[in-house]
Design an enzyme around this catalytic site. Sequence first.
Site, PDB file in Angstrom:
ATOM      1  N   THR A 144       4.761  -1.702   6.378  1.00 43.97           N
ATOM      2  CA  THR A 144       4.851  -3.069   6.919  1.00 43.97           C
ATOM      3  C   THR A 144       6.172  -3.747   6.547  1.00 43.97           C
ATOM      4  O   THR A 144       6.805  -4.404   7.380  1.00 43.97           O
ATOM      5  CB  THR A 144       3.661  -3.914   6.402  1.00 43.97           C
ATOM      6  N   ARG A 145       6.594  -3.589   5.286  1.00 42.28           N
ATOM      7  CA  ARG A 145       7.823  -4.282   4.858  1.00 42.28           C
ATOM      8  C   ARG A 145       9.037  -3.685   5.563  1.00 42.28           C
ATOM      9  O   ARG A 145       9.977  -4.405   5.906  1.00 42.28           O
ATOM     10  CB  ARG A 145       7.974  -4.203   3.335  1.00 42.28           C
ATOM     11  N   CYS A 151       1.857   2.377   3.419  1.00 39.66           N
ATOM     12  CA  CYS A 151       2.187   1.205   4.228  1.00 39.66           C
ATOM     13  C   CYS A 151       3.684   1.130   4.511  1.00 39.66           C
ATOM     14  O   CYS A 151       4.501   1.334   3.616  1.00 39.66           O
ATOM     15  CB  CYS A 151       1.748  -0.013   3.423  1.00 39.66           C
ATOM     16  N   GLY A 182       0.815  -1.221   0.000  1.00 41.91           N
ATOM     17  CA  GLY A 182       0.000   0.000   0.000  1.00 41.91           C
ATOM     18  C   GLY A 182       0.844   1.265   0.000  1.00 41.91           C
ATOM     19  O   GLY A 182       1.963   1.278   0.530  1.00 41.91           O
ATOM     20  N   GLY A 237      -3.407  -2.993  -2.847  1.00 40.72           N
ATOM     21  CA  GLY A 237      -2.209  -2.270  -2.410  1.00 40.72           C
ATOM     22  C   GLY A 237      -1.252  -1.982  -3.546  1.00 40.72           C
ATOM     23  O   GLY A 237      -0.857  -2.900  -4.273  1.00 40.72           O
ATOM     24  N   GLY A 238      -0.917  -0.699  -3.721  1.00 39.39           N
ATOM     25  CA  GLY A 238       0.113  -0.333  -4.697  1.00 39.39           C
ATOM     26  C   GLY A 238      -0.396   0.022  -6.079  1.00 39.39           C
ATOM     27  O   GLY A 238       0.405   0.292  -6.973  1.00 39.39           O
ATOM     28  N   SER A 282      -8.585  -3.683 -24.788  1.00 41.46           N
ATOM     29  CA  SER A 282      -8.584  -3.656 -26.252  1.00 41.46           C
ATOM     30  C   SER A 282      -7.183  -3.915 -26.793  1.00 41.46           C
ATOM     31  O   SER A 282      -7.025  -4.558 -27.828  1.00 41.46           O
ATOM     32  CB  SER A 282      -9.163  -2.348 -26.773  1.00 41.46           C
TER      33      SER A 282
HETATM   34  P1  IMP Z   1      -3.108   1.950  -1.830  1.00 50.18           P
HETATM   35  O1  IMP Z   1      -4.250   1.789  -2.812  1.00 50.18           O
HETATM   36  O2  IMP Z   1      -1.773   1.691  -2.440  1.00 50.18           O
HETATM   37  O3  IMP Z   1      -3.176   3.280  -1.147  1.00 50.18           O
HETATM   38  O4  IMP Z   1      -3.290   0.797  -0.722  1.00 50.18           O
HETATM   39  C1  IMP Z   1      -4.470   0.647   0.039  1.00 50.18           C
HETATM   40  C2  IMP Z   1      -4.361  -0.617   0.863  1.00 50.18           C
HETATM   41  O5  IMP Z   1      -3.327  -0.500   1.851  1.00 50.18           O
HETATM   42  C3  IMP Z   1      -5.597  -0.946   1.687  1.00 50.18           C
HETATM   43  O6  IMP Z   1      -6.633  -1.523   0.943  1.00 50.18           O
HETATM   44  C4  IMP Z   1      -5.029  -1.891   2.750  1.00 50.18           C
HETATM   45  O7  IMP Z   1      -4.935  -3.213   2.291  1.00 50.18           O
HETATM   46  C5  IMP Z   1      -3.615  -1.361   2.950  1.00 50.18           C
HETATM   47  N1  IMP Z   1      -3.455  -0.571   4.187  1.00 50.18           N
HETATM   48  C6  IMP Z   1      -4.307   0.314   4.755  1.00 50.18           C
HETATM   49  N2  IMP Z   1      -3.771   0.885   5.834  1.00 50.18           N
HETATM   50  C7  IMP Z   1      -2.540   0.336   5.983  1.00 50.18           C
HETATM   51  C8  IMP Z   1      -1.478   0.529   6.942  1.00 50.18           C
HETATM   52  O8  IMP Z   1      -1.519   1.365   7.835  1.00 50.18           O
HETATM   53  N3  IMP Z   1      -0.390  -0.260   6.756  1.00 50.18           N
HETATM   54  C9  IMP Z   1      -0.286  -1.177   5.759  1.00 50.18           C
HETATM   55  N4  IMP Z   1      -1.224  -1.347   4.819  1.00 50.18           N
HETATM   56  C10 IMP Z   1      -2.345  -0.594   4.935  1.00 50.18           C
END
Ligand code: IMP
Length: 303
Positions: free
Chosen positions: A145-146, A143, A140, A175-176, A269
């Site tokens: 986390t990593r 995010c 995300g 995410g991403g 397409s």
């Molecule tokens: P984005 O579309 O890249 O902004 O990612 C959104 C996604 O990030 C969400 O649908 C969640 O799965 C994830 N997410 C939301 N809040 C957090 C966080 O605080 N840490 C890690 N992942 C998150």
Amino acid sequence: ITLHLPVISSPMDTITEGAMAKEMSKAGGLGIIHRYNSIQEQCKMITEAVEDLVDHPAAAIGVTGDYLDRAEALVMSGAKILCVDVAHGHHSMMKNALTMLKKTFSDTVHIMAGNVGTLEGLNALAEWGADSVRCGIGGGSICSTRLVSGHGVPTLQNIIDCARTHHDVKIIADGGIKKSGDIVKALAAGADFVMIGSLLAGTDETPGEILNTKEGKKKVYRGMASKEAQTAWRGRVSSIEGVSHVVPYKGPVEEVLHDLGVGIRSGLSYSGARSISELQAKAWFIRQTSAGTVESSTHIKAR
Ligand code: IMP
């Protein structure tokens, strides 16, 4: 669930409440109302979504505490989709929650669950009763986390891995996703839907005030594991795995969703595909060098 636009808005407190859920539905997508509120507040949003004729009223729940009371109240209010929303979904607490939810609702409610980072995780959640699974750990935009935990899988690789499942379960790339081209790549790799946060952040329909700054109008977009979000929803902070950010104000989300739809159709397409399954059958991936990556973005220089 069948959607005209394979896009789902994230259950985050700066992305999806009632207004976003309504616009997502109008555009043919889906909005999941977040769970960082009281049961009454969340149920009120679902009731209003039902009265506004949202196609698939959907709400998030957790796996501990009042999650079952919340789930029952949401379904009584009209929710047709429950999203079991935790950062690390391949977990015994998820197994317990999914077992209880299936026992309580059998097949009357669509159960979405996640997140997972592996095919094993996806298969486990499908065996425990999930109808769709959010795939993506650590990708995300907000995010960390990593960085904090050293765990995660690039989202595209995650989808490629999970698409090998033999279970009849829908795959959600989460995410991403930064552009409509990323949505097309996720679908081509095997996702049925994508979930997005940052692409929708800053629009009128996200919760939160418009901030007037020296750089123009902005809105807050924050990870649910950021210090700010954790403090707001539970009054204490544990592992901080997200950040809080201001993003440019974007106006109505309808325009963002329209552009995403146009980009996705253009992507189909180019592969000569009329459906997502045809795209998955026809598209293939190639490796490119970093020079190719530079060429893939607009790269005109001022002369
Ligand atoms: P984005 O579309 O890249 O902004 O990612 C959104 C996604 O990030 C969400 O649908 C969640 O799965 C994830 N997410 C939301 N809040 C957090 C966080 O605080 N840490 C890690 N992942 C998150």
